[in-house]
Design an enzyme around this catalytic site. Structure first.
Site, PDB file in Angstrom:
ATOM      1  N   HIS A   1      55.439  58.493  41.839  1.00 28.90           N
ATOM      2  CA  HIS A   1      56.752  58.301  42.470  1.00 28.90           C
ATOM      3  C   HIS A   1      56.876  59.166  43.720  1.00 28.90           C
ATOM      4  O   HIS A   1      57.304  58.691  44.783  1.00 28.90           O
ATOM      5  CB  HIS A   1      57.852  58.657  41.473  1.00 28.90           C
ATOM      6  CG  HIS A   1      59.206  58.812  42.075  1.00 28.90           C
ATOM      7  ND1 HIS A   1      60.134  57.796  42.116  1.00 28.90           N
ATOM      8  CD2 HIS A   1      59.809  59.883  42.683  1.00 28.90           C
ATOM      9  CE1 HIS A   1      61.234  58.230  42.716  1.00 28.90           C
ATOM     10  NE2 HIS A   1      61.056  59.487  43.067  1.00 28.90           N
ATOM     11  N   GLU A   2      56.472  60.428  43.617  1.00 31.51           N
ATOM     12  CA  GLU A   2      56.577  61.332  44.766  1.00 31.51           C
ATOM     13  C   GLU A   2      55.643  60.899  45.890  1.00 31.51           C
ATOM     14  O   GLU A   2      55.985  61.027  47.077  1.00 31.51           O
ATOM     15  CB  GLU A   2      56.266  62.768  44.331  1.00 31.51           C
ATOM     16  CG  GLU A   2      57.222  63.321  43.292  1.00 31.51           C
ATOM     17  CD  GLU A   2      58.674  63.286  43.750  1.00 31.51           C
ATOM     18  OE1 GLU A   2      58.918  63.471  44.948  1.00 31.51           O
ATOM     19  OE2 GLU A   2      59.562  63.069  42.900  1.00 31.51           O
TER      20      GLU A   2
ATOM     21  N   GLU B   1      64.842  56.375  46.563  1.00 29.57           N
ATOM     22  CA  GLU B   1      64.309  56.728  45.243  1.00 29.57           C
ATOM     23  C   GLU B   1      63.893  55.483  44.472  1.00 29.57           C
ATOM     24  O   GLU B   1      62.877  55.485  43.769  1.00 29.57           O
ATOM     25  CB  GLU B   1      65.357  57.513  44.450  1.00 29.57           C
ATOM     26  CG  GLU B   1      65.705  58.879  45.037  1.00 29.57           C
ATOM     27  CD  GLU B   1      64.526  59.835  45.045  1.00 29.57           C
ATOM     28  OE1 GLU B   1      63.592  59.646  44.241  1.00 29.57           O
ATOM     29  OE2 GLU B   1      64.545  60.773  45.860  1.00 29.57           O
TER      30      GLU B   1
ATOM     31  N   HIS C   1      57.186  58.385  48.199  1.00 27.27           N
ATOM     32  CA  HIS C   1      57.985  58.901  49.314  1.00 27.27           C
ATOM     33  C   HIS C   1      57.101  59.178  50.528  1.00 27.27           C
ATOM     34  O   HIS C   1      57.495  58.937  51.674  1.00 27.27           O
ATOM     35  CB  HIS C   1      58.695  60.189  48.907  1.00 27.27           C
ATOM     36  CG  HIS C   1      59.835  59.988  47.952  1.00 27.27           C
ATOM     37  ND1 HIS C   1      60.892  59.150  48.229  1.00 27.27           N
ATOM     38  CD2 HIS C   1      60.091  60.519  46.727  1.00 27.27           C
ATOM     39  CE1 HIS C   1      61.746  59.176  47.225  1.00 27.27           C
ATOM     40  NE2 HIS C   1      61.277  59.988  46.297  1.00 27.27           N
TER      41      HIS C   1
END
Length: 421
Positions: free
Chosen positions: A279-280, A357, A283
């Site tokens: 997930h990070e 997000e 970004h």
């Protein structure tokens, strides 16, 4: 055209540029509707009744204090900015050093910010008591006091130096100061985005390289597969302060690193840690930090231009006991206007944040192809961080930086339906 009208025009143009960047860069529609329709968002299906009660009880204990603290800080800032009280304090604290305008700005800014922080300190202490009561905070009161002092000192110091530059520009270029200051504010946001992981993060946590292990190898491989080489995998000593779970990717280029809370390593299996890191990495792949920095830089420039227009309003300056933007006695008014602008921009910033997000969630699912691990980790994050499973809609709209846990798990259901999982 007068300088004041030009400042307003610049603020409107820059504000429009911010709106365009937000509309173009924000991912508004991430997944098509699956066959059979969207997965229902059901907070009660995500957690057990006991977990729901605990999270809601925690939110009920903390949310009113947070709201009162916010309102109180605005009231205090208004008192210092919209009356002559702020001007009196600014002059008084500089008097022992001769009362020059430089000392008035530096010491006055610090004094007003510290006084505002002291007024809300009891509510912060109450919040820490609540976090201790629910097992979310592990800090002793000494470390809590140190963290409060450190964050206050950093904020007050940087703000004072920034205001000193603004007042100096206003004294040297009374008609065009806001244009120079707007450019400086944008540059400051850009520089701060790069320096934050190198300067600010180490003030609150210690970082050590993760020892050689299968997880470290898997995380580096995951980053490489993502097209995002990282310099290192670091473990932060978050357990000194909290039981919350988190991980993030910080830095740029040769300074980029994956940071894992030690609490995460102690509580989650490797596949779920990889899901969070994926997930990070999402970004990073989408350049969300750069997008946020661009929006922040344009927004800061627009805010300063608007400040230039407001500080040309004689009646407003008179209320603050100041003669103009180059008068140190205007510091309290500037701080109040910044506080109001920050609050008004919060729903916009958080609305964009929730969409970014969600896109990072999609990236994690596409990268790991493990919806079960992603859903499990969202449940565990919700339980460990005491996330309100069903916050009030208005509260979520203003303050919610992420989709709710129920929304994220429903998103997993949509992804799985579209991929026949």
């Amino acid at each position: 055209m007068s300088a004041r009208r030009l400042a307003l025009l610049a603020a409107l143009v820059l504000g429009a540029a911010v709106a365009v960047v937000i509309v173009v860069a924000t991912p508004w529609d991430l997944l098509p509707t699956p066959p059979g329709g969207r997965t229902p968002v059901d907070p009660t299906a995500t957690f057990t009744p006991a977990q729901v009660d605990r999270a809601e009880s925690f939110a009920a204990a903390l949310r009113p204090a947070s709201l009162v603290s916010l309102l109180l800080s605005l009231v205090v800032a208004g008192l210092f900015g919209l009356t002559r009280a702020g001007a009196a304090i600014v002059r008084a604290v500089a008097r022992p050093l001769g009362g020059g305008w430089v000392w008035q700005v530096l010491l006055g800014s610090i004094a007003l910010l510290v006084l505002g922080r002291l007024v809300t300190l009891p509510l912060s202490a109450y919040g820490e008591v609540v976090r201790h009561r629910y097992g979310l905070s592990t800090r002793g009161w000494g470390l809590w006091a140190r963290d409060v002092a450190t964050s206050t000192a950093i904020n007050a110091g940087l703000t004072a130096l920034t205001l000193l530059a603004v007042v100096a520009l206003a004294r040297r270029a009374p008609r065009t100061w806001w244009a120079w200051a707007a450019g400086g504010a944008a540059a400051l946001v850009l520089v701060g985005s790069f320096l934050y992981p190198l300067v600010i993060e180490p003030a609150f946590n210690r970082f050590e390289s993760m020892p050689a292990s299968a997880l470290r190898t898997d995380l580096l491989t995951l980053a490489e597969r993502n097209g995002t080489p990282v310099d290192d995998v670091l473990v932060a000593d978050a357990s000194r302060r909290t039981t919350a779970l988190n991980a993030y990717v910080s830095g740029f280029g040769s300074t980029r690193r994956i940071v894992i809370y030690d609490t995460l390593l102690n509580q989650l299996p490797d596949d779920e840690v990889e899901s969070i890191v994926a997930h990070e990495l999402g970004h990073v792949s989408a350049d969300d930090v750069l997008t946020g920095t661009l929006i922040g830089a344009l927004g800061a420039a627009a805010g300063v231009a608007l400040l230039g227009w407001l500080l040309g309003w004689t009646a407003l300056l008179r209320r603050a006991g100041a003669d103009g933007p180059g008068d140190p006695r205007a510091v309290g008014l500037v701080l109040f206007l910044i506080a109001v602008g920050t609050l008004l921009s919060t729903p916009v910033q958080n609305g964009v944040s929730r969409q970014l997000e969600a896109r990072a969630d999609l990236h994690a699912l596409d990268l790991t192809e493990d919806p079960a691990a992603f859903a499990d980790v969202q449940r565990k994050l919700g339980v460990a961080n005491l996330s309100d499973p069903d916050p009030p809609a208005l509260w979520q709209w203003i303050f919610g930086t992420h989709p709710t846990t129920a929304q994220r798990i429903a998103f997993v259901g949509d992804w799985a339906a579209l991929h026949d999982r």
